[in-house]
Motif scaffolding. Structure first.
Motif: not given
Length: 414
Positions: A188, A176-177, A227, A169, A179-180, A172-173
């Motif tokens: 990565e 995701t961050e 997720l 988790r 990509r922000g 994956l988080r």
């Protein structure tokens, strides 16, 4: 594998593996090392100095002799006076802007400084193999200054502690961050490598439950949606804090768990809860069916059932009696009408009297029977123990006596 800048001196990689019994080898060299790369930049300059520098730069570019008509050319001394007047006017218009900006910058700098200290401390602890303490320090740093590299290091600590679902988790988080807009500095690919390795090690359990709306939790923790999405209804165990169970998405779903022994709890109001143990090795798959048994009715509910059956039986008797006498009333009334066409004789009057008596009996038995039958049915269905506390219902029957007669009132609430 370090996240060092190009100008930093080369650092010797020191690999500290966990004991052979742990089964997972995580190198401290995989950690993102530089705190500045983890979203914790160096302190900024004074806000007052920054604003003044920007203001003077703007004025120096805007006030030029070429911009002024030839007859009104301003000397260098005049330019300095004009700039000073403009600066004073702007500062007078916003007198509280600089102090508030400076206070806000000071607050941010203090949080950044604490986050940097926690990041460095966590990195040192991880180098010593003290993963639990390093995890706590990284989490404190993330709360002060979130960044995907800090989350990435948290995932590595979770992986070293053999908490694969939580590590997955966190990886994956972090992705995701990133990509922000935040940069992970080339981590990565490493994150996806760890995710794929964890996918091969976690256990998968297919659960079938009855009733389908029962609440479920594993090891005292509710389940969380995956997720990555995955198959419809896939849940993950061990990632949420301890708490009450949550309703399952369907009667059949898949759960992702860490290898080892787990306690699975299933509960629902009105049913006897159930707890089972399930053990799995790394990468194992299994299936389990859990069915809850309705809880036995308490004494009060049994009395309610007996009363409902009795009232329903009496009501049915009244309805049958009223129906019979109602039909007899129609027959006698028709006979009286036939005998009294040209004038009522003794037989016609007798038939009319009997029809009225039969009508009174039908009225006196049918309507009370209807009330009693309805009361009995509502008592039987009014308090279902399988309902939750907020869904309880009830029934009340009240006798009312007045000047115009007596009657029953029936009330039911949901």
């Amino acid at each position: 594998m370090y996240a060092n800048s190009k100008t930093s001196p080369p650092t010797k990689r020191v690999f500290r593996f966990l004991p052979a019994s742990s089964g997972i080898a995580v190198s401290p060299g995989l950690l993102a090392r530089d705190p500045a790369r983890a979203g914790v930049p160096a302190p900024a300059r004074s806000a007052r100095r920054d604003v003044l520098a920007l203001l003077l730069r703007a004025l120096s570019g805007a006030v030029r002799p070429s911009c002024i008509p030839p007859r009104r050319a301003v000397t260098s001394r005049g330019q300095r006076r004009l700039r000073g007047l403009c600066c004073g006017a702007l500062l007078a218009v916003t007198p509280g802007a600089l102090p508030s900006a400076a206070a806000q910058t000071t607050h941010v700098q203090s949080r950044v400084a604490v986050a940097r200290d926690e990041f460095r401390r966590a990195f040192s602890l991880a180098q010593e193999g003290r993963w639990a303490e390093a995890l706590a320090a990284y989490e404190r740093s993330e709360r002060l200054r979130p960044h995907p590299l800090t989350t990435y290091n948290i995932a590595l600590c979770e992986r070293a502690l053999r908490r694969n679902t939580r590590a997955r988790r966190a990886f994956l988080r972090a992705l995701t961050e990133s990509r922000g807009g935040a940069d992970m500095r080339g981590k990565e690919a490493d994150a996806w490598t760890h995710v794929r390795a964890i996918e091969r090690e976690i256990a998968r359990l297919t659960l079938t439950i009855e009733p389908a709306d029962a609440a479920i939790r594993v090891d005292g923790r509710p389940l969380e949606g995956d997720l990555l999405g995955g198959a419809q209804g896939t849940l993950v165990a061990g990632t949420l804090p301890e708490g009450p169970g949550r309703q399952a998405p369907a009667a059949r779903f898949e759960v992702l768990l860490d290898a080892g022994r787990h306690e699975i709890e299933l509960s629902r109001p009105g049913y006897i809860g159930r707890r089972v143990s399930w053990s799995a090795a790394e990468g194992a798959s299994g299936a389990l069916a859990l069915t809850l048994t309705p809880a036995p009715r308490p004494e009060r509910d049994r009395n309610r059932v007996y009363a409902g059956v009795s009232l329903a039986s009496l009501g049915a008797l009244g309805l049958i009696t009223g129906t019979i006498f109602g039909a007899r009333t129609l027959v006698l009334k028709n006979e009286a009408n036939q005998l009294c066409k040209s004038g009522c004789n003794r037989d016609g009057l007798d038939a009319d009297h009997k029809s009225k008596t039969s009508a009174n009996i039908a009225t006196a038995t049918f309507f009370p029977g209807l009330v009693l039958a309805g009361s009995g049915m509502l008592l039987l269905a009014g308090d279902d123990p399988t309902r939750s506390a907020g869904q309880r219902s009830g029934t009340h029957l009240t006798a009312v006596a007045g000047r115009n007669g007596a009657f029953f009132t029936l009330g039911h609430f949901w």
